[in-house]
Enzyme design. Structure first.
Site, PDB file in Angstrom:
ATOM      1  N   LYS A   1       9.738  44.750  -4.060  1.00 41.03           N
ATOM      2  CA  LYS A   1       8.672  44.224  -4.918  1.00 41.03           C
ATOM      3  C   LYS A   1       7.338  44.860  -4.508  1.00 41.03           C
ATOM      4  O   LYS A   1       7.021  44.898  -3.327  1.00 41.03           O
ATOM      5  CB  LYS A   1       8.623  42.709  -4.708  1.00 41.03           C
ATOM      6  CG  LYS A   1       7.876  41.966  -5.775  1.00 41.03           C
ATOM      7  CD  LYS A   1       8.289  40.505  -5.817  1.00 41.03           C
ATOM      8  CE  LYS A   1       7.369  39.646  -4.991  1.00 41.03           C
ATOM      9  NZ  LYS A   1       7.643  38.220  -5.111  1.00 41.03           N
TER      10      LYS A   1
ATOM     11  N   GLN B   1       6.621  28.137   5.336  1.00 38.52           N
ATOM     12  CA  GLN B   1       5.527  28.574   6.232  1.00 38.52           C
ATOM     13  C   GLN B   1       6.154  28.670   7.625  1.00 38.52           C
ATOM     14  O   GLN B   1       6.106  27.734   8.426  1.00 38.52           O
ATOM     15  CB  GLN B   1       4.384  27.545   6.198  1.00 38.52           C
ATOM     16  CG  GLN B   1       3.161  27.950   7.006  1.00 38.52           C
ATOM     17  CD  GLN B   1       2.247  28.931   6.295  1.00 38.52           C
ATOM     18  OE1 GLN B   1       2.128  28.916   5.084  1.00 38.52           O
ATOM     19  NE2 GLN B   1       1.602  29.804   7.061  1.00 38.52           N
TER      20      GLN B   1
ATOM     21  N   GLY C   1       8.922  31.678 -10.873  1.00 36.66           N
ATOM     22  CA  GLY C   1       8.260  32.974 -11.060  1.00 36.66           C
ATOM     23  C   GLY C   1       9.004  34.140 -10.419  1.00 36.66           C
ATOM     24  O   GLY C   1       9.152  35.202 -11.033  1.00 36.66           O
TER      25      GLY C   1
ATOM     26  N   ASP D   1       0.823  -1.225   0.000  1.00 34.35           N
ATOM     27  CA  ASP D   1       0.000   0.000   0.000  1.00 34.35           C
ATOM     28  C   ASP D   1       0.852   1.267   0.000  1.00 34.35           C
ATOM     29  O   ASP D   1       0.369   2.363   0.258  1.00 34.35           O
ATOM     30  CB  ASP D   1      -0.941  -0.002   1.209  1.00 34.35           C
ATOM     31  CG  ASP D   1      -0.181  -0.058   2.512  1.00 34.35           C
ATOM     32  OD1 ASP D   1       1.085  -0.101   2.483  1.00 34.35           O
ATOM     33  OD2 ASP D   1      -0.819  -0.047   3.579  1.00 34.35           O
TER      34      ASP D   1
HETATM   35  C1  R5P Z   1      10.206  32.752  -1.058  1.00 37.40           C
HETATM   36  O1  R5P Z   1      10.176  33.507  -0.100  1.00 37.40           O
HETATM   37  C2  R5P Z   1      11.398  31.926  -1.407  1.00 37.40           C
HETATM   38  O2  R5P Z   1      12.556  32.474  -0.839  1.00 37.40           O
HETATM   39  C3  R5P Z   1      11.565  31.776  -2.906  1.00 37.40           C
HETATM   40  O3  R5P Z   1      11.800  33.070  -3.461  1.00 37.40           O
HETATM   41  C4  R5P Z   1      10.329  31.199  -3.529  1.00 37.40           C
HETATM   42  O4  R5P Z   1       9.988  30.008  -2.877  1.00 37.40           O
HETATM   43  C5  R5P Z   1      10.550  30.918  -4.998  1.00 37.40           C
HETATM   44  O5  R5P Z   1       9.367  30.367  -5.520  1.00 37.40           O
HETATM   45  P1  R5P Z   1       9.043  30.469  -7.058  1.00 37.40           P
HETATM   46  O6  R5P Z   1      10.206  29.886  -7.792  1.00 37.40           O
HETATM   47  O7  R5P Z   1       7.785  29.645  -7.226  1.00 37.40           O
HETATM   48  O8  R5P Z   1       8.812  31.885  -7.388  1.00 37.40           O
END
Ligand code: R5P
Length: 300
Positions: free
Chosen positions: A186, A92, A221, A32
């Site tokens: 940002k 988190q 991103g 499983d």
């Molecule tokens: C966010 O605070 C992390 O330090 C990274 O910048 C983030 O996890 C990058 O995620 P992604 O590649 O999806 O933008």
């Protein structure tokens, strides 16, 4: 030194660098898909070092680590340490919205309660999170590895952090490269959702090589947005240094399309997708240094 199923070969490398005995854990999957873990030898009275990364599959790899810690403790190991090159669930690190679980707190406390004495993690998202584990938690700064490969050949370099949280990383790498560093600001338009980036006004990136440093590339991103912005300012070459290359979905093509020239990641997760502009650096020597420094002073 005991390698778990997701040790990435690092357990074996560490054993050879440090001159320690190495064993592979006995591991199988039940029909499983539940994991079975057994030590191949008695570890009672020994200082056990487990090696296991936690991506992918985060949940499964963490359960296996917990099982191995419990088995080592049950056998009467003198101490149990874990080398976890990539520790999942670290982003988190607080309750952003009321009622959210703080996953890194849950995880570090669970590992501690299972009987783990020391944990070694490469470039955890926020170093402060390690206080949830208490004494015996070590974060390994990847900057020396990145600096080693980047120290020659950058033209008028600038190191850029994607946000204030990454400033520590940018400062550390910039000091090894004897370069300047800056933090990107940002902003998100509340109505259109459009994200805009801003560097300090007096900073000129025109015709400079820029190194964007971050802990994780997930969807790509964050870095793609910054790379486009830096290109629009005239950056000559864009290099990315990120510890953990998760490369989810079309992250690699997205980064390429944004103008990124080269990407450096560490071998901290399983199955890094290979591509012509991705370079994977081996963190074993860095981890070995930290183990040597800390185990030699905390064991009797
Ligand atoms: C966010 O605070 C992390 O330090 C990274 O910048 C983030 O996890 C990058 O995620 P992604 O590649 O999806 O933008």
């Amino acid at each position: 030194m005991i390698s778990l199923p997701a040790s990435l070969g690092i357990g074996r490398e560490l054993s050879s660098i440090l001159g320690l005995k190495h064993l592979d854990i006995v591991y199988k999957l039940f029909p499983d898909n539940e994991s079975y873990i057994r030590f191949p030898a008695h570890v009672g009275g020994e200082d056990v070092i487990l090696v296991q990364t936690t991506y992918p599959n985060q949940d499964k790899r963490l359960i296996e680590l917990l099982l191995a810690i419990d088995a080592a403790v049950s056998q009467g190991a003198r101490s149990v340490s874990a080398v976890v090159p990539y520790l999942a669930y670290a982003r988190q690190d607080r309750e952003f919205i009321e009622g959210e679980a703080v996953s890194i707190r849950v995880l570090l406390r669970a590992l501690k309660r299972a009987g783990l004495n020391r944990i070694y993690v490469i470039d955890i998202h926020k170093e402060d999170s390690l206080t949830y584990f208490g004494e015996g938690a070590y974060n390994i700064d990847p900057a020396p590895l990145f600096a080693e490969v980047l120290k020659n050949g950058l033209h008028n370099p600038l190191v850029v952090a994607p946000d204030l949280g990454a400033e520590r990383r940018a400062r550390s790498l910039a000091s090894l490269l004897r370069a300047d560093y800056a933090v990107i600001e940002k902003q998100r338009d509340r109505i259109t959702g459009e994200v805009t980036h801003k560097l300090p006004e007096d900073l000129n990136v025109n015709d400079r090589d820029v190194v964007i440093i971050d802990d994780i590339i997930s969807t790509g991103g964050t870095i793609a947005g910054i790379a486009k912005y830096l290109r629009s300012l005239g950056a000559r070459r864009i290099v990315v240094a990120a510890s953990h290359g998760l490369f989810v979905g079309n992250a690699i093509s997205r980064l390429k399309a944004s103008g990124v020239n080269e990407i450096y990641v560490l071998k901290t997760v399983e199955k890094i997708l290979s591509s012509d502009n991705i370079n994977v650096l081996d963190p074993a020597s860095l981890i070995a240094g930290k183990l040597h420094e800390t185990l030699c002073t905390c064991s009797d």
